[in-house]
Design a protein around this motif. Structure first.
Motif, PDB file in Angstrom:
ATOM      1  N   CYS B 201       0.802  -1.242   0.000  1.00 45.40           N
ATOM      2  CA  CYS B 201       0.000   0.000   0.000  1.00 45.40           C
ATOM      3  C   CYS B 201       0.831   1.287   0.000  1.00 45.40           C
ATOM      4  O   CYS B 201       1.866   1.370   0.650  1.00 45.40           O
ATOM      5  CB  CYS B 201      -0.914   0.014   1.212  1.00 45.40           C
ATOM      6  SG  CYS B 201      -2.076  -1.338   1.190  1.00 45.40           S
ATOM      7  N   ASP B 202       0.318   2.286  -0.746  1.00 44.95           N
ATOM      8  CA  ASP B 202       0.891   3.633  -0.689  1.00 44.95           C
ATOM      9  C   ASP B 202       0.505   4.297   0.624  1.00 44.95           C
ATOM     10  O   ASP B 202       1.296   4.991   1.241  1.00 44.95           O
ATOM     11  CB  ASP B 202       0.339   4.495  -1.840  1.00 44.95           C
ATOM     12  CG  ASP B 202       0.736   3.934  -3.189  1.00 44.95           C
ATOM     13  OD1 ASP B 202       1.893   3.502  -3.311  1.00 44.95           O
ATOM     14  OD2 ASP B 202      -0.111   3.908  -4.105  1.00 44.95           O
ATOM     15  N   ARG B 203      -0.749   4.091   1.001  1.00 41.68           N
ATOM     16  CA  ARG B 203      -1.254   4.637   2.271  1.00 41.68           C
ATOM     17  C   ARG B 203      -2.114   3.594   2.956  1.00 41.68           C
ATOM     18  O   ARG B 203      -2.722   2.755   2.285  1.00 41.68           O
ATOM     19  CB  ARG B 203      -2.105   5.892   2.030  1.00 41.68           C
ATOM     20  CG  ARG B 203      -1.276   7.167   1.911  1.00 41.68           C
ATOM     21  CD  ARG B 203      -2.166   8.395   2.035  1.00 41.68           C
ATOM     22  NE  ARG B 203      -3.362   8.304   1.226  1.00 41.68           N
ATOM     23  CZ  ARG B 203      -4.537   8.817   1.589  1.00 41.68           C
ATOM     24  NH1 ARG B 203      -4.667   9.415   2.747  1.00 41.68           N
ATOM     25  NH2 ARG B 203      -5.572   8.714   0.783  1.00 41.68           N
ATOM     26  N   VAL B 204      -2.156   3.706   4.255  1.00 42.20           N
ATOM     27  CA  VAL B 204      -2.931   2.738   5.032  1.00 42.20           C
ATOM     28  C   VAL B 204      -3.808   3.482   6.034  1.00 42.20           C
ATOM     29  O   VAL B 204      -3.353   4.440   6.652  1.00 42.20           O
ATOM     30  CB  VAL B 204      -1.978   1.792   5.814  1.00 42.20           C
ATOM     31  CG1 VAL B 204      -2.746   0.900   6.763  1.00 42.20           C
ATOM     32  CG2 VAL B 204      -1.155   0.944   4.874  1.00 42.20           C
ATOM     33  N   ALA B 205      -5.060   3.027   6.146  1.00 40.31           N
ATOM     34  CA  ALA B 205      -5.912   3.525   7.228  1.00 40.31           C
ATOM     35  C   ALA B 205      -6.084   2.376   8.209  1.00 40.31           C
ATOM     36  O   ALA B 205      -6.458   1.268   7.809  1.00 40.31           O
ATOM     37  CB  ALA B 205      -7.269   3.950   6.686  1.00 40.31           C
ATOM     38  N   ILE B 206      -5.752   2.633   9.464  1.00 43.92           N
ATOM     39  CA  ILE B 206      -5.912   1.583  10.470  1.00 43.92           C
ATOM     40  C   ILE B 206      -7.259   1.792  11.153  1.00 43.92           C
ATOM     41  O   ILE B 206      -7.552   2.886  11.636  1.00 43.92           O
ATOM     42  CB  ILE B 206      -4.759   1.618  11.497  1.00 43.92           C
ATOM     43  CG1 ILE B 206      -3.442   1.305  10.763  1.00 43.92           C
ATOM     44  CG2 ILE B 206      -5.004   0.625  12.623  1.00 43.92           C
ATOM     45  CD1 ILE B 206      -2.223   1.342  11.634  1.00 43.92           C
ATOM     46  N   MET B 207      -8.072   0.733  11.131  1.00 40.17           N
ATOM     47  CA  MET B 207      -9.426   0.821  11.685  1.00 40.17           C
ATOM     48  C   MET B 207      -9.574  -0.012  12.942  1.00 40.17           C
ATOM     49  O   MET B 207      -8.972  -1.079  13.062  1.00 40.17           O
ATOM     50  CB  MET B 207     -10.453   0.321  10.666  1.00 40.17           C
ATOM     51  CG  MET B 207     -10.626   1.238   9.488  1.00 40.17           C
ATOM     52  SD  MET B 207     -12.135   0.816   8.611  1.00 40.17           S
ATOM     53  CE  MET B 207     -13.391   1.321   9.778  1.00 40.17           C
ATOM     54  N   ASN B 208     -10.351   0.488  13.851  1.00 39.54           N
ATOM     55  CA  ASN B 208     -10.700  -0.282  15.037  1.00 39.54           C
ATOM     56  C   ASN B 208     -12.049   0.192  15.549  1.00 39.54           C
ATOM     57  O   ASN B 208     -12.302   1.397  15.587  1.00 39.54           O
ATOM     58  CB  ASN B 208      -9.624  -0.100  16.108  1.00 39.54           C
ATOM     59  CG  ASN B 208      -9.652  -1.220  17.143  1.00 39.54           C
ATOM     60  OD1 ASN B 208     -10.118  -2.330  16.852  1.00 39.54           O
ATOM     61  ND2 ASN B 208      -9.164  -0.947  18.325  1.00 39.54           N
ATOM     62  N   HIS B 209     -12.905  -0.722  15.933  1.00 42.87           N
ATOM     63  CA  HIS B 209     -14.246  -0.390  16.451  1.00 42.87           C
ATOM     64  C   HIS B 209     -14.987   0.594  15.557  1.00 42.87           C
ATOM     65  O   HIS B 209     -15.589   1.553  16.031  1.00 42.87           O
ATOM     66  CB  HIS B 209     -14.137   0.177  17.870  1.00 42.87           C
ATOM     67  CG  HIS B 209     -13.496  -0.770  18.836  1.00 42.87           C
ATOM     68  ND1 HIS B 209     -13.985  -2.031  19.087  1.00 42.87           N
ATOM     69  CD2 HIS B 209     -12.379  -0.649  19.594  1.00 42.87           C
ATOM     70  CE1 HIS B 209     -13.227  -2.635  19.965  1.00 42.87           C
ATOM     71  NE2 HIS B 209     -12.225  -1.822  20.277  1.00 42.87           N
ATOM     72  N   GLY B 210     -14.892   0.422  14.236  1.00 38.45           N
ATOM     73  CA  GLY B 210     -15.661   1.241  13.300  1.00 38.45           C
ATOM     74  C   GLY B 210     -15.094   2.613  13.008  1.00 38.45           C
ATOM     75  O   GLY B 210     -15.692   3.396  12.278  1.00 38.45           O
ATOM     76  N   ARG B 211     -13.939   2.919  13.589  1.00 39.63           N
ATOM     77  CA  ARG B 211     -13.337   4.238  13.358  1.00 39.63           C
ATOM     78  C   ARG B 211     -11.945   4.102  12.760  1.00 39.63           C
ATOM     79  O   ARG B 211     -11.285   3.084  12.945  1.00 39.63           O
ATOM     80  CB  ARG B 211     -13.196   4.992  14.688  1.00 39.63           C
ATOM     81  CG  ARG B 211     -14.503   5.487  15.246  1.00 39.63           C
ATOM     82  CD  ARG B 211     -14.282   6.055  16.640  1.00 39.63           C
ATOM     83  NE  ARG B 211     -15.449   6.821  17.050  1.00 39.63           N
ATOM     84  CZ  ARG B 211     -15.599   8.122  16.842  1.00 39.63           C
ATOM     85  NH1 ARG B 211     -14.653   8.814  16.247  1.00 39.63           N
ATOM     86  NH2 ARG B 211     -16.691   8.744  17.222  1.00 39.63           N
TER      87      ARG B 211
END
Lengths: 244, 307
Positions: B201-211
């Protein structure tokens, strides 16, 4: 845009025919069922051919057209193929139309077989223009009813089969198949709520013994078509999210 | 224009927020990862973008199209490899691809050529007329990815595309993801495989509990937690972790037969470890200093979020 959606719904029809209908056992049972019903009625109830043939025609079209349609949605939910369809650029109404067209085609094929058998083997001429139009309308109508039945968001085809039997079985008894509508007395009001009543009545027209005029039969069948298709789309849309 | 835009996207199931007020954008040509544990809300986000689920609040846009207002136009632009979806097992690989081609309105000749090309690309050409029910899990998943590419999408959603695959198929799918991205396809990849997100990935969004708890380039995310630099050490004789809890060690974890010591200045720990080995008549087999990895970032962020 709508024409393009119609084309895409034909892809659904082809897929359904290929997976669910064009199978040896399904085709064979579709053809054998009316033959067995015919034999059972002829020897079991000593009914005249004039009364029997329209009954047989109505029952066969109704049973074959609405036999497999209801289980497609729960089967696709269980097999996890439904999400793929829903996320493709095809409207939900076009998916439903594709499923209806598959049952419709299957039902017409079986009915054509009965038409041919009745003419060639029995020498009876029940086919008329109104019956051909009525058969097309009825096939679409019963198929749409199948899609209404499949709207509950279950992934268990047997649940829908049970619901389907619960709805279809009483319909056969109230639709003038075994007893002509004219002989049903006050109970005939119940028969008015079943679309099968109007198709069976239409099938009796050329032979005689019909209760309504063919125009009324055709108009009411058309009305049921619109109603069932609209309900099928509305209920499937409402329950869509619950399938995933 | 952004390839996709999420604005205050929310999805609630019976009052429970599976996705809670999420906003982000992905640029054209980007390979964007949604990373998170099971139940974090990744698949729910994808399902809202692909029009399968209706958001409880907010909007999901594909290019200029709001998926709720212009679903058909938006869906026409994207390819989808859903996590839970299967191919039709009673159809052949070729028929599955042709069906998808028809659903996307691709002309007959073109869809035949495209299907043959993809079957060759994914190593399924020899078995194109075999029913999918005879395929291995790896072959079926390769077909499912190929189905997502039938319409030459500008935007491809891949929901856990390598989950449960054999090593050979994982390598093939990852190579093809890179190749399609290099050719300009925007890719949204959801995964719980941290290394996969790190590699692709170029960018990553880390998610937890829907956020979304963090969103950045993997290397930038690693820099935010420099305090988790660590030393991994293994001794000839087994050592209790408590014995190595020196003053400047923040945390110790057992990793297989090794111990991982977290410290802000690992260089200060090395001489202490050597002395410890001498005094306890033990020997060091291996000693490595480790930079923080995406797994550390992930654990730190999701742990903090959970508190």
């Amino acid at each position: 845009m709508i024409f393009e959606q119609f084309r895409r719904s034909l892809a659904i029809t082809k897929k359904d025919l290929s997976i669910f209908y064009l199978k040896g056992p399904v085709m064979l049972s579709g053809l054998l069922m009316p033959a067995f019903l015919f034999i059972a009625f002829v020897f079991g109830r000593k009914l005249s051919l004039e009364f029997l043939l329209p009954s047989l025609l109505g029952m066969t079209l109704f049973v074959t057209v609405s036999s497999i349609g209801p289980i497609i949605a729960p089967w696709e939910t269980r097999m996890r193929t439904f999400e793929r369809l829903v996320s493709a650029p095809i409207a939900l109404w076009a998916i439903i139309l594709g499923d209806i067209m598959a049952s419709f085609s299957f039902g017409l094929f079986i009915t054509l077989f009965i038409f041919l058998a009745s003419i060639i083997l029995l020498g009876m001429e029940i086919v008329s223009l109104s019956l051909i139009i009525g058969t097309i309308l009825a096939a679409f109508c019963f198929s749409s009813l199948g899609l209404v039945i499949s709207a509950p968001p279950t992934d268990n085809p047997s649940n829908i089969m049970m619901l389907s039997t619960l709805i279809k079985f009483p319909m056969i008894f109230i639709s003038g198949i075994f007893i002509p509508i004219g002989e049903m007395g006050d109970w005939k009001i119940i028969s008015y709520i079943s679309p099968l009543t109007y198709y069976t009545d239409l099938a009796r027209y050329t032979i005689g013994g019909n209760y309504f005029s063919p125009a009324i039969d055709l108009l009411v069948l058309l009305g049921f078509n619109i109603l069932f298709f609209a309900i099928a789309v509305k209920w499937h849309k409402k329950n869509l999210a619950k399938r995933f | 224009m952004h390839a996709i835009t999420a604005e205050n996207l929310t999805k609630k199931f019976n009052g429970f927020a599976a996705v809670d007020d999420v906003s982000f954008t992905v640029e054209s040509g980007e390979l964007f990862g949604l990373l998170g544990p099971n139940g974090a809300g990744k698949t729910t986000i994808i399902r809202m973008f692909t029009g399968v689920l209706k958001p409880t609040g907010g909007t999901a846009r594909i290019g200029k199209y709001d998926i709720q207002r212009n679903p058909l136009e938006a869906k026409q632009l994207m390819g989808i490899v859903p996590e839970m979806a299967n191919a039709y097992v009673d159809l052949s690989a070729l028929k599955n691809l042709l069906l998808i081609g028809e659903l996307y309105g691709i002309r007959k000749k073109e869809r035949g050529e495209k299907a043959e090309y993809l079957l060759k690309l994914f190593g399924l050409y020899e078995k194109k007329r075999q029913k999918v029910k005879t395929f291995s899990k790896g072959m079926e998943q390769r077909l499912i990815v190929a189905m997502g590419l039938m319409n030459d999408p500008k935007l491809l959603f891949l929901d856990e595309p390598t989950s449960g695959l054999d090593v050979e198929s994982v390598i093939l799918v990852r190579e093809l993801i890179r190749e399609f991205n290099n050719n300009g396809t925007t890719i949204i990849l959801t995964t719980h495989n941290i290394e996969e997100a790190n590699q692709l990935c170029d960018r990553v969004a880390i998610m937890n509990h829907g956020r979304i708890v963090a969103i950045d380039r993997p290397e930038e995310l690693k820099r935010t937690i420099q305090s988790t630099t660590s030393i991994e050490v293994a001794f000839t004789t087994k050592v209790n972790a408590e014995e190595l809890m020196f003053d400047n060690v923040n945390e110790i974890k057992k990793v297989g037969d090794k111990l991982r010591l977290y410290a802000e200045k690992p260089e200060d720990i090395i001489p202490i470890l050597v002395k410890y080995a001498q005094f306890s008549n033990n020997k060091i087999i291996s000693l490595n200093t480790l930079a923080p990895n995406l797994e550390d970032v992930f654990l730190k962020l999701t742990k903090n979020e959970g508190k």
